[in-house]
Design a protein around this motif. Sequence first.
Motif, PDB file in Angstrom:
ATOM      1  N   UNK A   1      27.978  47.004  41.306  1.00 19.88           N
ATOM      2  CA  UNK A   1      28.468  45.846  40.596  1.00 19.88           C
ATOM      3  C   UNK A   1      29.666  46.230  39.740  1.00 19.88           C
ATOM      4  N   UNK A   2      30.582  45.304  39.633  1.00 22.25           N
ATOM      5  CA  UNK A   2      31.754  45.498  38.798  1.00 22.25           C
ATOM      6  C   UNK A   2      31.492  44.885  37.435  1.00 22.25           C
ATOM      7  N   UNK A   3      31.870  45.602  36.414  1.00 22.37           N
ATOM      8  CA  UNK A   3      31.816  45.028  35.087  1.00 22.37           C
ATOM      9  C   UNK A   3      33.029  45.468  34.289  1.00 22.37           C
ATOM     10  N   UNK A   4      33.435  44.598  33.380  1.00 20.24           N
ATOM     11  CA  UNK A   4      34.536  44.882  32.481  1.00 20.24           C
ATOM     12  C   UNK A   4      33.993  44.956  31.067  1.00 20.24           C
ATOM     13  N   UNK A   5      34.427  45.951  30.337  1.00 20.12           N
ATOM     14  CA  UNK A   5      33.985  46.129  28.968  1.00 20.12           C
ATOM     15  C   UNK A   5      35.202  46.246  28.069  1.00 20.12           C
ATOM     16  N   UNK A   6      35.324  45.307  27.136  1.00 14.09           N
ATOM     17  CA  UNK A   6      36.413  45.339  26.175  1.00 14.09           C
ATOM     18  C   UNK A   6      35.996  46.123  24.937  1.00 14.09           C
ATOM     19  N   UNK A   7      36.970  46.708  24.291  1.00 15.24           N
ATOM     20  CA  UNK A   7      36.731  47.418  23.050  1.00 15.24           C
ATOM     21  C   UNK A   7      37.998  47.371  22.203  1.00 15.24           C
ATOM     22  N   UNK A   8      37.851  47.685  20.944  1.00 16.50           N
ATOM     23  CA  UNK A   8      38.993  47.785  20.057  1.00 16.50           C
ATOM     24  C   UNK A   8      39.171  46.640  19.091  1.00 16.50           C
ATOM     25  N   UNK A   9      38.379  45.601  19.232  1.00 19.04           N
ATOM     26  CA  UNK A   9      38.486  44.487  18.314  1.00 19.04           C
ATOM     27  C   UNK A   9      37.954  44.843  16.941  1.00 19.04           C
ATOM     28  N   UNK A  10      38.247  43.985  15.985  1.00 18.54           N
ATOM     29  CA  UNK A  10      37.789  44.216  14.636  1.00 18.54           C
ATOM     30  C   UNK A  10      38.584  43.421  13.634  1.00 18.54           C
TER      31      UNK A  10
END
Length: 121
Positions: A1-10
């Motif tokens: 399965x493909x998944x996208x994970x965002x990071x860096x917000x705040x």
Amino acid sequence: QVQLVESGGGLVQPGGSLRLACAASGSIFSISFMGWYRQAPGKQRELVAAVTASGSRNYADFVKGRFTISRDNAKNTAYLQMNSLKPEDTAVYYCKMAIVTRDPVRNSEYWGKGTLVTVSS
């Protein structure tokens, strides 16, 4: 399965900077499109920036000169460098990629769950 994970917000002060990252994982054959979108409360989701496999970039007028989209193909990752942030940039930022998978062979668009960016003093 493909998944996208965002990071860096705040939380960041007006005029500050943040760098968002979106990492795709799974059976990825190629990525033809990487884009960042945002959605503020009560508003529609809108395109912020995008980059194609050929390297062409597109930006919304409200971020031109302030944001930069880039990609690291080896890491299947898209980045959004956000400078000179304004309170009106406050939104949930979503990553979208058009990905061709190997098994099964499929060409689909995928969305991350989003990362919240809050610009406030």
